[in-house]
Design an enzyme around this catalytic site. Structure first.
Site, PDB file in Angstrom:
ATOM      1  N   GLU A  81       0.816  -1.210   0.000  1.00  0.00           N
ATOM      2  CA  GLU A  81       0.000   0.000   0.000  1.00  0.00           C
ATOM      3  C   GLU A  81       0.856   1.269   0.000  1.00  0.00           C
ATOM      4  OE1 GLU A  81      -3.265  -0.003  -0.186  1.00  0.00           O
ATOM      5  OE2 GLU A  81      -3.729   2.097   0.230  1.00  0.00           O
ATOM      6  N   ASP A  82       1.915   1.262   0.758  1.00  0.00           N
ATOM      7  CA  ASP A  82       2.625   2.522   1.006  1.00  0.00           C
ATOM      8  C   ASP A  82       3.967   2.669   0.297  1.00  0.00           C
ATOM      9  OD1 ASP A  82       0.562   3.102   2.659  1.00  0.00           O
ATOM     10  OD2 ASP A  82       1.612   2.627   4.518  1.00  0.00           O
TER      11      ASP A  82
END
Ligand code: MN
Length: 762
Positions: free
Chosen positions: A111-112
């Site tokens: 996600e990051d």
């Protein structure tokens, strides 16, 4: 016998806590601000319970995650990587397997950071890849706009997405660490995160049997949501604990010596209650807390179930028992598999003393919950021994359903039936983070109609997770769906009706396409009427026609025009209604009583009741027999139409009936009918339900009872078993009206044994 040596570290820690500091400050405060945990610290923690740990794997995950997060920082200013590391550390307390620890280290990478599922699969294998992807999907939950109504859906979503229970365990550890470091987050989101924790994550931890985690989550959330109450309760807790400091040691040593006199060894753990649990008790029972037993409990840990009852006998002989406080959760475990004996006695210093008596295994299950089941699956041995014998003691954790089926209380634990039911649903998001729940196999068309009928009607395309996709694409859990609309599209393509899965979308498409067809007829009719007026050199005006509507027995100008367009009404009739002087050559004279019923029309202005049919419907001015749709009937509250079958009669269908499609091209056979129910003499009408029920003893009886209790008449039940787990029922019943029917449907849906209930219209 030197029983005293069994005094535990926990006891010392707990007793120390009492006097020194509130638990919040004491609780692993180093996690947020202290020196960061190191690679070898983590590996050491794992090795302590799993000597066969794959250190290389853990090291690679550690290095990969650290590099991926690079220079990112947390709100606290700490390097971002400290977070996945702490999450992994929390999971070592639950003694979880290497794959889970590695997934915890990697849980925010997709996600990051630049990391991808493919890369993680390649480097760490598909098992870890699958776990990390599950966590990536759950992460979207954090972005969801918080509406109270969504809490239940969010809980379902969590369970539906997490097809592997280890995903939930990492998610809970993730939330726990975020809660521990919440003070660095801006006030507005702090509030939201705390509420979400109290609504969703703490109950989930409780359901999974992890009481320690549940209580800590609750306490951390409580501190944010009601700082005033938290401070008051904590201060009072501290002063009571301080006052009873010596007493706690006294009770412990008396317990141990009493047991030793009967040749029993035991471990005593002191346990201070949490501010939140005290507060809810105070709120619920509106009582204060005064006694030691209100704030402090003791656990007596022994070797065997037999010893539990022996210890109970010893305690009950030594001190007077407080009546009504004895509970035996060993012979009758709680739903989440909690086992223990609870009792309260009047102990030293005339104090009430709360005791929990249990074996080591029961204690571990009470603290670790679902994770502990892996260790005690075979009911023997310590975790370490078990791991030595079987390198992958956690394999079973992989599939939640299997786990639960094998668990000690399969039918209750984690409400596995419900969990399975959630797999009938798919949960998706709008770009703004609103959660949309759909049945499985639903597609973007269903999604569009679920957002809003207008969105569905004007939908021309969609993006799924940022990529253009066909509207008929089947949606997956966690998909983010963006619907493209065009104001130029006033009706959806008729073919969508076949593509849509949800009843809502199907009905809306049918309505919209029918309305579109009607609009076309109305346009045609208007042209016919206007031409007639031109030829007759008369003025046409909508206002004038409006005044003539009663004479035409139509509700609106559009109705008139559509009737003309369909050929049901002549343009000349319209002209005559507006201008009674209007003469047309071939006007048939209306002869009262002599009119032939050559055509059944919807123009009946008054109700016609016929002795040969008791169906209370207006709009039928014939003597033809009237009946309800054979498959599924119709009930007052439904919008209905009559379909004329020459030589047979009239069949009343609810407007949503798919059977109506067969008559779409035959407008002359449609009758506009309405209900004409006499409120004073209630009457029953036929309807049909489709019910999918879980196969359990007595589940059919439960379904029948719900219907009977709510005054529904069952006419007929047809059963078919579609799978080992579910039975499908088709139930013909009689109800008073739609409200009554919907009430029965709602009651059925509320039953745990009922998976699905749908109304059927044939
Ligand atoms: Mn995280």
């Amino acid at each position: 016998m030197a029983v005293g040596r069994h005094r535990s570290k926990q006891m010392e820690a707990a007793a120390g806590t009492v006097a020194e500091a509130p638990p919040a400050a004491n609780r692993r405060a180093g996690a947020a601000r202290g020196p960061m945990m190191r690679q070898y610290d983590l590996v050491d923690r794992v090795r302590a319970y799993n000597p066969d740990t794959d250190e290389d794997l853990l090291n690679r995950a550690y290095v990969y995650a650290m590099r991926a997060h690079g220079e990112q920082t947390r709100a606290s200013g700490d390097p971002y990587f400290s977070h996945p590391l702490e999450v992994a550390a929390i999971l070592t307390n639950l003694k979880l397997d290497d794959a889970t620890i590695a997934a915890a280290l990697l849980h925010d990478t997709i996600e990051d950071t630049e990391a991808t599922r493919g890369e993680i699969d390649q480097l760490f294998g598909p098992e870890i890849g699958h776990l990390v992807e599950g966590l990536t999907k759950l992460k979207k939950l954090d972005l969801v706009t918080r509406e109270a109504k969504q809490a239940e859906n969010l809980r379902k979503l969590l369970l539906a997405i997490a097809d592997d229970v280890r995903v939930l365990l990492v998610k809970l550890a993730d939330r726990l660490h975020n809660m521990r470091t919440l003070e660095f987050v801006p006030q507005a989101s702090r509030q939201r995160i705390a509420e979400e924790t109290l609504d969703i994550y703490a109950p989930l931890a409780g359901r999974m049997g992890m009481q320690e985690m549940r209580e800590e989550l609750e306490d951390l959330a409580f501190r944010v949501l009601d700082p005033g109450a938290y401070a008051v309760v904590t201060e009072r807790l501290n002063s009571l604990a301080e006052r009873n400091r010596n007493l706690i040691g006294e009770i412990e040593s008396q317990l141990l010596s009493n047991l030793a006199n009967h040749h029993m060894t035991a471990q005593i753990k002191g346990r201070r209650k949490r501010a939140f649990s005290i507060w809810t008790k105070m709120e619920r029972k509106s009582v204060g807390f005064e006694q030691l037993s209100d704030i402090f409990g003791f656990r007596v840990i022994v070797d065997s179930v037999e010893d539990c009852y022996r210890a109970l006998g010893i305690v009950h002989t030594a001190w007077p028992v407080v009546p009504g406080r004895f509970k035996d959760y060993i012979s009758t475990p709680k739903q989440n598999d909690y086992r223990s004996i609870h009792t309260t006695v009047i102990g030293p210093g005339n104090q009430r003393v709360e005791l929990q008596i249990r074996t080591r295994e029961m204690d571990e299950i009470a603290e670790l919950g679902i994770a502990a089941h892996a260790l005690y699956k075979d009911g023997i041995g310590s975790p370490t021994e078990l791991l030595k014998r079987e390198s992958n003691a956690y394999a079973w954790l992989r599939h939640t359903i299997e786990v639960l089926a094998e668990g000690l209380n399969p039918e209750e634990f984690l409400e596995h039936t419900k969990l399975e039911l959630f797999h009938d649903q798919v949960f998706c998001f709008t770009p703004k983070g609103k959660l949309i729940a759909l049945p499985r196999k639903a597609n973007a068309i269903d999604f569009a109609y679920a957002v809003h009928t207008d969105v569905g009607t004007s939908a021309v395309g969609c993006k799924i997770n940022g990529k253009f996709a066909p509207l008929a694409s089947e949606l997956q859990n966690g998909d983010e769906v963006e619907i493209m609309t065009s104001p130029a599209q006033s009706a959806p393509p008729a073919a969508w009706e076949q593509l849509a899965v949800t009843g809502k979308a199907k009905a809306a498409i049918r309505r919209a396409t029918r309305a579109a067809i009607r609009d076309q007829y109305a346009g045609l009719g208007r042209r016919i009427v206007e031409r007639l007026f031109q030829r007759a050199k008369m003025d046409y005006a909508d206002d004038k026609l409006k005044g003539a509507l009663p004479r035409l027995a139509r509700a609106s100008i559009d109705d008139v025009m559509a009737a003309v367009g369909r050929g049901e009404m002549k343009a000349a009739d319209v002209a005559r209604a507006m201008y009674p002087d209007y003469k047309e050559e071939r006007v048939a004279r209306f002869v009262p009583g002599g009119a032939k019923k050559s055509k059944v029309t919807a123009t009946a202005a008054k109700a016609a009741t016929h002795p040969q049919n008791a169906i209370p419907v207006r709009g039928i001015n014939t003597d033809l027999p009237v009946r309800f749709a054979p498959n599924g009937g119709a009930v007052p509250g439904d919008r209905i139409v009559g379909i004329v079958t020459p030589g047979e009669g009239i069949t009343i269908y609810p407007i949503q009936s798919p059977a109506l499609k067969d008559f779409e091209e035959m407008p002359s056979r449609w009758l506009d009918v309405r209900w004409d129910v006499d409120e004073s003499t209630p009457q029953r009408f036929p309807a049909r339900l489709f019910v999918q029920q879980v196969n359990e003893p007595g589940s059919l009886a439960q379904v029948a009872t719900v219907i009977a209790e709510h005054d529904g008449n069952i006419d007929h039940i047809h059963m078919s078993r579609r799978s080992p787990d579910f039975t499908e029922l088709t139930i013909d019943l009689e109800v008073y009206d739609l409200k009554h029917l919907n009430a029965i449907i709602a009651q059925l849906r509320a039953k745990a044994v009922v998976a699905r209930v749908e109304r059927v219209n044939g």
